[in-house]
Write a protein that holds these residues in place. Sequence first.
Motif, PDB file in Angstrom:
ATOM      1  N   ARG A   1      -8.244  -5.269  -4.942  1.00  0.00           N
ATOM      2  CA  ARG A   1      -9.096  -6.634  -5.534  1.00  0.00           C
ATOM      3  C   ARG A   1      -8.232  -7.121  -6.744  1.00  0.00           C
ATOM      4  N   GLN A   2      -8.052  -6.193  -7.482  1.00  0.00           N
ATOM      5  CA  GLN A   2      -7.468  -6.370  -8.762  1.00  0.00           C
ATOM      6  C   GLN A   2      -5.966  -6.820  -8.945  1.00  0.00           C
ATOM      7  N   ASN A   3      -5.194  -6.645  -7.581  1.00  0.00           N
ATOM      8  CA  ASN A   3      -3.955  -6.545  -7.551  1.00  0.00           C
ATOM      9  C   ASN A   3      -3.371  -6.785  -6.138  1.00  0.00           C
ATOM     10  N   PRO A   4      -3.831  -7.692  -5.394  1.00  0.00           N
ATOM     11  CA  PRO A   4      -3.717  -7.878  -3.870  1.00  0.00           C
ATOM     12  C   PRO A   4      -2.179  -8.024  -3.850  1.00  0.00           C
ATOM     13  N   THR A   5      -1.517  -8.747  -4.721  1.00  0.00           N
ATOM     14  CA  THR A   5      -0.259  -9.248  -4.305  1.00  0.00           C
ATOM     15  C   THR A   5       0.632  -7.712  -4.157  1.00  0.00           C
ATOM     16  N   LYS A   6       0.413  -6.573  -4.838  1.00  0.00           N
ATOM     17  CA  LYS A   6       0.981  -5.611  -4.673  1.00  0.00           C
ATOM     18  C   LYS A   6       0.841  -4.859  -3.466  1.00  0.00           C
ATOM     19  N   TYR A   7      -0.375  -5.142  -2.418  1.00  0.00           N
ATOM     20  CA  TYR A   7      -0.680  -4.589  -1.505  1.00  0.00           C
ATOM     21  C   TYR A   7      -0.327  -5.460  -0.037  1.00  0.00           C
ATOM     22  N   LEU A   8       0.248  -6.735  -0.290  1.00  0.00           N
ATOM     23  CA  LEU A   8       0.599  -7.528   0.670  1.00  0.00           C
ATOM     24  C   LEU A   8       1.391  -6.865   1.772  1.00  0.00           C
ATOM     25  N   LYS A   9       2.475  -5.992   1.459  1.00  0.00           N
ATOM     26  CA  LYS A   9       3.538  -5.487   2.518  1.00  0.00           C
ATOM     27  C   LYS A   9       2.557  -4.103   2.901  1.00  0.00           C
ATOM     28  N   ASN A  10       1.761  -3.800   2.309  1.00  0.00           N
ATOM     29  CA  ASN A  10       0.992  -2.605   2.967  1.00  0.00           C
ATOM     30  C   ASN A  10       0.571  -2.512   4.509  1.00  0.00           C
ATOM     31  N   GLU A  11       1.083  -1.402   5.418  1.00  0.00           N
ATOM     32  CA  GLU A  11       0.780  -1.726   6.810  1.00  0.00           C
ATOM     33  C   GLU A  11      -0.847  -1.691   7.131  1.00  0.00           C
ATOM     34  N   THR A  12      -1.680  -1.149   6.212  1.00  0.00           N
ATOM     35  CA  THR A  12      -3.079  -1.057   6.572  1.00  0.00           C
ATOM     36  C   THR A  12      -3.864  -1.908   5.672  1.00  0.00           C
ATOM     37  N   LEU A  13      -3.696  -2.194   4.111  1.00  0.00           N
ATOM     38  CA  LEU A  13      -4.451  -2.780   3.194  1.00  0.00           C
ATOM     39  C   LEU A  13      -3.643  -4.375   3.117  1.00  0.00           C
ATOM     40  N   GLY A  14      -2.717  -4.468   3.634  1.00  0.00           N
ATOM     41  CA  GLY A  14      -2.007  -5.737   3.671  1.00  0.00           C
ATOM     42  C   GLY A  14      -3.015  -7.073   4.013  1.00  0.00           C
ATOM     43  N   THR A  15      -4.048  -6.586   5.237  1.00  0.00           N
ATOM     44  CA  THR A  15      -4.806  -7.751   5.734  1.00  0.00           C
ATOM     45  C   THR A  15      -5.929  -8.169   4.662  1.00  0.00           C
ATOM     46  N   ILE A  16      -6.322  -7.010   4.083  1.00  0.00           N
ATOM     47  CA  ILE A  16      -7.414  -7.153   2.949  1.00  0.00           C
ATOM     48  C   ILE A  16      -6.696  -8.085   1.888  1.00  0.00           C
TER      49      ILE A  16
END
Length: 471
Positions: free
Chosen positions: A48-63
């Motif tokens: 939540r605090q840094n969604p851009t960092k997780y955009l390409k994460n295979e599982t967390l990217g959709t969140i």
Amino acid sequence: MKLKLTGKDLRKIGYPEGKVISIAISVMQHSFKHTSHKEALELLEKVRQNPTKYLKNETLGTIAAELIEKPAPKPADEIPLSEERKEYTVFGADHIEAGAINQMEIAMRLPVTVAGALMPDAHQGYGLPIGGVLAAHNAIIPYGVGVDIGCRMCLSIYDLPENTVYGETKKLKNILQRETLFGAGREFSKPMDDEVLDRPEFRQIPLLRGLHDKAVRQIGSSGSGNHFVEFGIAEITDPDNEFGVPAGTYLALLSHSGSRGLGASIANHFTRVAMEKTPLPSQAKHLAWLSLESEAGQEYWLSMNLAGDYASACHHQIHHKIARALGQKPLAMVENHHNFAWKERHAGPGAEPQELIVHRKGATPAGKGVLGIIPGSMTQPGFIVRGRGEAASLDSASHGAGRRLSRTAAKNSLTWSQVQDMLNQNGITLLGGGLDEAPMAYKDINQVMSFQRDLVDVVGRFQPKIVRMDD
């Protein structure tokens, strides 16, 4: 044990209402099902605090993708929030959940907002957080007041020694059970009359005409949830108190409830009207307001004030019945609303004082010299306070200890055995009540009071001993 998450868990750490909550729960329970509840929430908070960092994460990217604001088409009449929020003061910030802070941040971006403050007992609610204080220009926000309009505290102090609560426990229990009525929808078969029921608003405002009969049947009753009537010991510590009671200890009665079905119906009706008249972005929709220059705004204002007077009448009937049963006239009575809006003069940042509509949703009026009651939990003391008129809090203080656990979390994590042990340790007799109102579900009132030393002075304390709540 498989991971279980709820929407409440996510909102508490600042997740906004909407599709992202269901997406996050689905992803976590499918791909992180053996992760602990605490670790899952910590990970979700990082996303939540840094969604851009997780955009390409295979599982967390959709969140992450759902958290990143997308430019969406707005209805032509939707009122945008201000790009920058007004400044406001948070008291006890380190002990307030992210969800409540997030709600206050949104409230401070309303075009009508002039000033605000967040009290140390704050937690997430609908629209304005519980413990939120919001000053608006010429506008009234029904959900800034809350559903239980005029929810209030009332304390009667009797000329009886504190040992009455120990020596006459059975008599006091019987009085509470005989003279009170609790529960959503509960009504008296033979209610007492009251002059508030003759108010012209019941004839003049169409909505209120249809609510009069229910108001008649429910007057003098109490709601469910955290509403209570309790005997306890009042300790007056300030000999120069305004109500003229010598320093010492006394038997006292404290009640907490609001305007019953009348207030709830007013709140729900005018919130719908406000949402139609001032459509806001989805994250702010429960903060819809009514202009006080509009017919609907005037009707709400009159209805809200009637509901507040009705709530006061309910308390006075309860205290009258119990005083009669005791054969005592109170030495003094102290009372205050904490779900209401007032016309007051305050200065916004860098501005001259002006008349504003001050919403206190779960906050106690604490203008200079104003008396009030701030309760704790059923095992902790409440406080009789005198306001100090602190501008940073908009002349406000907390309305209680504030919840540490949500109702659902309390029901899922506590047992009656644990509650009974705590009650026994503190010498508390509980009549009714539920796990959602267990003492452990609340913050430490002493810590909360430590965050508002600049807001109120303590005049006395009240220690509950025999507590009556909804069954």
